[in-house]
Motif scaffolding. Structure first.
Motif, PDB file in Angstrom:
ATOM      1  N   CYS A  13      -0.101  -8.222   1.811  1.00 41.16           N
ATOM      2  CA  CYS A  13      -1.099  -7.204   1.504  1.00 41.16           C
ATOM      3  C   CYS A  13      -1.751  -6.740   2.800  1.00 41.16           C
ATOM      4  O   CYS A  13      -2.239  -7.557   3.583  1.00 41.16           O
ATOM      5  N   LEU A  20       2.563 -10.817  -1.694  1.00 38.48           N
ATOM      6  CA  LEU A  20       2.667  -9.839  -2.773  1.00 38.48           C
ATOM      7  C   LEU A  20       3.633 -10.346  -3.828  1.00 38.48           C
ATOM      8  O   LEU A  20       4.603 -11.038  -3.523  1.00 38.48           O
ATOM      9  N   ASP A  21       3.373  -9.966  -5.091  1.00 38.83           N
ATOM     10  CA  ASP A  21       4.198 -10.366  -6.223  1.00 38.83           C
ATOM     11  C   ASP A  21       4.807  -9.117  -6.844  1.00 38.83           C
ATOM     12  O   ASP A  21       4.111  -8.124  -7.058  1.00 38.83           O
ATOM     13  N   ASP A  22       6.100  -9.169  -7.133  1.00 37.03           N
ATOM     14  CA  ASP A  22       6.803  -8.035  -7.736  1.00 37.03           C
ATOM     15  C   ASP A  22       6.567  -8.052  -9.244  1.00 37.03           C
ATOM     16  O   ASP A  22       7.139  -8.861  -9.959  1.00 37.03           O
ATOM     17  N   LEU A  31       3.917  -3.657  -6.383  1.00 37.80           N
ATOM     18  CA  LEU A  31       3.729  -4.978  -5.807  1.00 37.80           C
ATOM     19  C   LEU A  31       2.240  -5.293  -5.897  1.00 37.80           C
ATOM     20  O   LEU A  31       1.410  -4.491  -5.485  1.00 37.80           O
ATOM     21  N   CYS A  33      -1.022  -7.804  -5.100  1.00 42.55           N
ATOM     22  CA  CYS A  33      -1.550  -8.813  -4.191  1.00 42.55           C
ATOM     23  C   CYS A  33      -1.940 -10.057  -4.975  1.00 42.55           C
ATOM     24  O   CYS A  33      -2.553  -9.966  -6.038  1.00 42.55           O
ATOM     25  N   THR A  34      -1.600 -11.233  -4.440  1.00 39.98           N
ATOM     26  CA  THR A  34      -1.923 -12.496  -5.093  1.00 39.98           C
ATOM     27  C   THR A  34      -3.230 -13.092  -4.587  1.00 39.98           C
ATOM     28  O   THR A  34      -3.612 -14.175  -5.014  1.00 39.98           O
ATOM     29  N   TYR A  42       0.254  -2.096  -5.182  1.00 37.95           N
ATOM     30  CA  TYR A  42       0.854  -1.066  -4.335  1.00 37.95           C
ATOM     31  C   TYR A  42       2.084  -0.490  -5.020  1.00 37.95           C
ATOM     32  O   TYR A  42       2.929  -1.238  -5.506  1.00 37.95           O
ATOM     33  N   LEU A  51       2.764   0.544   1.261  1.00 40.80           N
ATOM     34  CA  LEU A  51       1.717  -0.437   1.547  1.00 40.80           C
ATOM     35  C   LEU A  51       0.533   0.191   2.267  1.00 40.80           C
ATOM     36  O   LEU A  51       0.131  -0.216   3.358  1.00 40.80           O
ATOM     37  N   ALA A  56      -3.122   2.311  -3.072  1.00 38.29           N
ATOM     38  CA  ALA A  56      -3.109   1.178  -3.998  1.00 38.29           C
ATOM     39  C   ALA A  56      -4.012   1.421  -5.200  1.00 38.29           C
ATOM     40  O   ALA A  56      -5.025   2.127  -5.114  1.00 38.29           O
TER      41      ALA A  56
END
Length: 60
Positions: A13, A20-22, A31, A33-34, A42, A51, A56
């Motif tokens: 991020c 980042l998680d898909d 994507l 952010c965790t 994003y 990004l 976002a």
């Protein structure tokens, strides 16, 4: 279109530098952010992650 696992390992991020998680859906790939306090989502356009914090989506 899912992103390659190797790409996800190196992306972070831009706001908080967390991984980042898909969490892509067929109609809106993104994507997420965790990071605990961030959670920005994003967009992925034409298979390319955008990004930019200004692009976002803020968490609800």
């Amino acid at each position: 279109m899912a992103l390659e696992a190797g790409l996800l390992e190196i992306l972070a991020c831009p706001a908080c530098h967390s991984p980042l998680d898909d969490r892509s859906a067929a109609d809106s790939p993104e994507l997420v952010c965790t990071g605990d306090g961030c959670g920005l989502a994003y967009p992925v356009r034409d298979g390319i992650p955008v990004l930019l914090v200004d692009e976002a989506r803020r968490p609800a």
